[in-house]
Write a protein that holds these residues in place. Structure first.
Motif, mmCIF file in Angstrom:
data_model
loop_
_atom_site.group_PDB
_atom_site.id
_atom_site.type_symbol
_atom_site.label_atom_id
_atom_site.label_comp_id
_atom_site.label_asym_id
_atom_site.label_seq_id
_atom_site.Cartn_x
_atom_site.Cartn_y
_atom_site.Cartn_z
ATOM 1 N N SER A 26 35.413 -0.347 -8.767
ATOM 2 C CA SER A 26 36.039 0.807 -9.404
ATOM 3 C C SER A 26 37.270 0.437 -10.227
ATOM 4 O O SER A 26 38.129 -0.322 -9.775
ATOM 5 N N ASP A 74 30.320 2.043 -11.184
ATOM 6 C CA ASP A 74 31.051 1.079 -10.374
ATOM 7 C C ASP A 74 30.230 0.588 -9.193
ATOM 8 O O ASP A 74 29.257 1.217 -8.772
ATOM 9 N N ALA A 124 34.471 4.509 -11.345
ATOM 10 C CA ALA A 124 35.204 4.835 -10.115
ATOM 11 C C ALA A 124 34.672 6.002 -9.302
ATOM 12 O O ALA A 124 35.445 6.725 -8.694
ATOM 13 N N LYS A 127 35.664 5.487 -5.665
ATOM 14 C CA LYS A 127 37.045 5.830 -5.337
ATOM 15 C C LYS A 127 37.239 7.340 -5.230
ATOM 16 O O LYS A 127 38.265 7.810 -4.733
#
Length: 377
Positions: A26, A74, A124, A127
């Motif tokens: 990410s 990611d 990402a 995340k």
């Protein structure tokens, strides 16, 4: 469309192999972003990157409606065969391949004249804040419909089965700290043992109760305290918590109870216990019109016998922040059966790659159907 996808399949196989062999975690998807950008330089489409972020957007067509397809780009950072490395064990390499295949199908096989197709390659997701970043970039401010996709484990869907929606749950990841003073092992009355505080935290979160009709869980997923000296009672520690709930309301309830436990333990043991949210993923908000179009696409492309009902899972995906932050966007995610096992996020995750071409056909058909239905309304 089938003939175009069949012609593209060898190319998609090479693309998948490259993406799989070059995972990037990410916010570090630099090579991935450039690779996808390079794929479309020779085509009549509009490619945009971001000044302060990885990821990119590729558009074809013009006018309304604006129909988006999002793919997460990611990889996870995890231990594989004894080595920590980037790893596409969540299937994002296949999601990118499917989105690239759909875009190539529109570019080479033709697309409706009225309507904009926006392909969003988002960083990402793992995340939990990639979608929020792109929302702030304004990429969905004018989007009418938004589609996503996700491979499903074999426990949910068999190979060649598809579902028109995924009812993801909410997820929050918390980083916690316990702050106190160390003490000599012979004088346990002089401090609060951070390991004991953490143990009590663990016990209390396992005693949380909310509506049993709503799937939910709270787990302590890491805990670090102490050092090399066995005669020191540690006063400080760090830990992490994983919270899951099927609805956003239940997640708020869980969070409130965890915070009360934190405050209670801090008060009782006279230490500081701080919680910091590292990721917050919202539960799905699915649009009936979008999921109905996806359902029609599944039936038309692979047959009604391969259509399954909406998948309900306690897993999360930040895709749903698009609709929460922009409620006017009509969205759903395609659930893809591909005999994925042993499970998502397992370091040795495998799936049947033959699921990629039909997934390309389904999402492309859904994009085209959406534009046609909009223009007929």
């Amino acid at each position: 469309m089938k003939s175009t996808i069949e012609k593209l399949t060898p190319t998609l196989t090479d693309i998948f192999r490259h993406l799989h062999e070059h995972p990037e975690i990410s916010w570090e998807e630099y090579e991935t972003t450039q690779y996808i950008k390079n794929l479309f330089e020779e085509y009549a489409c509009r490619v945009s990157t971001f000044k302060n972020s990885t990821g990119l957007v590729v558009e074809v067509g013009q006018g309304k409606p604006v129909v988006g397809l999002r793919a997460d780009i990611d990889a996870l950072w995890q231990e594989v065969n004894g080595t920590f490395q980037g790893n596409h064990s969540c299937g994002h390499d296949s999601h990118m391949t499917i989105a690239i295949g759909s875009l190539l199908t529109l570019l080479e096989g033709g697309h409706p004249d009225n309507g904009t197709f926006r392909f969003i390659f988002q960083p990402a997701e793992e995340k939990g804040n990639g979608a929020l970043t792109l929302v702030e970039e304004g990429i969905i401010d004018d989007v009418d419909f938004l589609y996503g996709m996700h491979l499903r484990p074999i426990q949910e869907l068999q190979h060649e089965q598809f579902a028109p929606a995924i009812q993801h749950g909410a997820a929050r990841f918390l980083e916690g700290t316990i702050r106190g003073e160390d003490a000599h092992g012979a004088r346990p009355h002089l401090n609060a043992n951070a390991i004991q505080v953490g143990s009590e935290f663990f016990q209390h979160i396992n005693s949380i109760h909310i509506d049993p009709m709503i799937p939910h869980s709270v787990k302590m997923t890491s805990f670090q305290a102490g050092g090399k000296n066995a005669n020191i009672i540690p006063g400080s520690a760090t830990f992490s918590l994983d919270l899951r709930a099927q609805t956003n309301e239940a997640m708020d309830d869980l969070m409130a109870k965890v915070e009360r436990i934190s405050n209670m333990l801090a008060d009782y043991h006279e230490v500081k216990v701080d919680l910091k949210m590292s990721a917050n993923v919202a539960a799905a908000v699915i649009n009936d019109e979008a999921s109905s179009i996806m359902r029609e696409a599944i039936i038309e492309c692979v047959g009604e016998e391969k259509l399954e009902p909406m998948i309900t899972t306690t897993g999360g995906d930040d895709f749903h922040f698009y609709t929460i932050k922009r409620p006017n966007v009509k969205a759903t995610m395609l659930a893809i059966g591909c005999n994925l096992q042993p499970g998502l996020h397992h370091p040795d995750m495998t799936f049947n790659h033959d699921a990629i071409p039909p997934a390309v056909e389904i999402v492309t058909d859904a994009l085209i159907k959406t534009v046609k239905k909009y223009n007929q309304a």
